[in-house]
Scaffold this active site. Sequence first.
Site, PDB file in Angstrom:
ATOM      1  N   LYS A 174       1.318  -2.950   6.517  1.00 22.48           N
ATOM      2  CA  LYS A 174       1.922  -2.790   5.260  1.00 22.48           C
ATOM      3  C   LYS A 174       3.373  -2.340   5.146  1.00 22.48           C
ATOM      4  CE  LYS A 174      -2.054  -4.282   3.089  1.00 22.48           C
ATOM      5  NZ  LYS A 174      -2.036  -5.371   2.309  1.00 22.48           N
ATOM      6  N   SER A 189       0.867  -0.991   0.021  1.00 21.79           N
ATOM      7  CA  SER A 189       0.020   0.009   0.000  1.00 21.79           C
ATOM      8  C   SER A 189       0.861   1.353  -0.082  1.00 21.79           C
ATOM      9  CB  SER A 189      -0.880   0.064   1.304  1.00 21.79           C
ATOM     10  OG  SER A 189      -1.597   1.184   1.415  1.00 21.79           O
ATOM     11  N   TYR A 217      -2.982  -0.543  10.345  1.00 22.46           N
ATOM     12  CA  TYR A 217      -2.829  -0.898   8.905  1.00 22.46           C
ATOM     13  C   TYR A 217      -1.662  -0.289   8.206  1.00 22.46           C
ATOM     14  CZ  TYR A 217      -4.129  -1.140   3.846  1.00 22.46           C
ATOM     15  OH  TYR A 217      -4.037  -1.507   2.502  1.00 22.46           O
TER      16      TYR A 217
END
Length: 241
Positions: free
Chosen positions: A168, A151, A164
């Site tokens: 990533k 990401s 998150y």
Amino acid sequence: MSSVVKGGASEKAMAGAAKTVMITGVSRGLGRALAMEMARRGHSVVGCARSQEALDCILNELSGGPSHHFVAALDVRSNTNVEEVAKLLMEKKRVPDIIGAINKNNKIWEVPAEEFDTVMDTNVKGTANVMRHFLPLMIEREEGIIVNLSSGWGRSAAADVAPYCASKWAIEGLSRSVAKEVPPGIAIVALSPGVVNTDMLASCFGGTAAMYQTPEAWAPKAAKMILNLTSADNGASLSVQ
């Protein structure tokens, strides 16, 4: 969505012949759009997700008909479950490609421990589980590409999505490290999909998420890029343009 494990095709095949593409997290979002695009291009899709009902639905929607593709219920957080699916695909001569989760947007001190664990278990441990059981199959064949979905937030940072982002960033490091471990003929790539109007983006951007491309518009670009990867891309951190 989480990672693309793209495997089981020689570099000659990757240049144009039909191949088998395994996509985890295939029931919705980018995973679903990519599966549809790969099938439309004539490739055989091995689709995995936790919901058998969702899998049965997508199997009937893939171009080429159900007999051309294969679906398997899979919770990537379970090492045992991943091992079982790997053995099943080996028996069926289908060696594999995507995985992910996001916490509710919140300050890290307000994110419940169980939500943090879910993100890490899916994005990081799930990716590791897939590589643990599918890399040996690829190494035995001396070819294959694993594309781990990263990401932009795996290379930068944003408020309220710390778990998150952390997961990533971990994908980036994990991919680069494993890339140094695999033998010639194998490639591990971290791929950022770019900004796509998914439920995840809407949870962060609100109504402005609609300004960005849909998963269906993104999928042809992503498929073309993934299908053109070779072992020379091992260790790369790439983005869908």
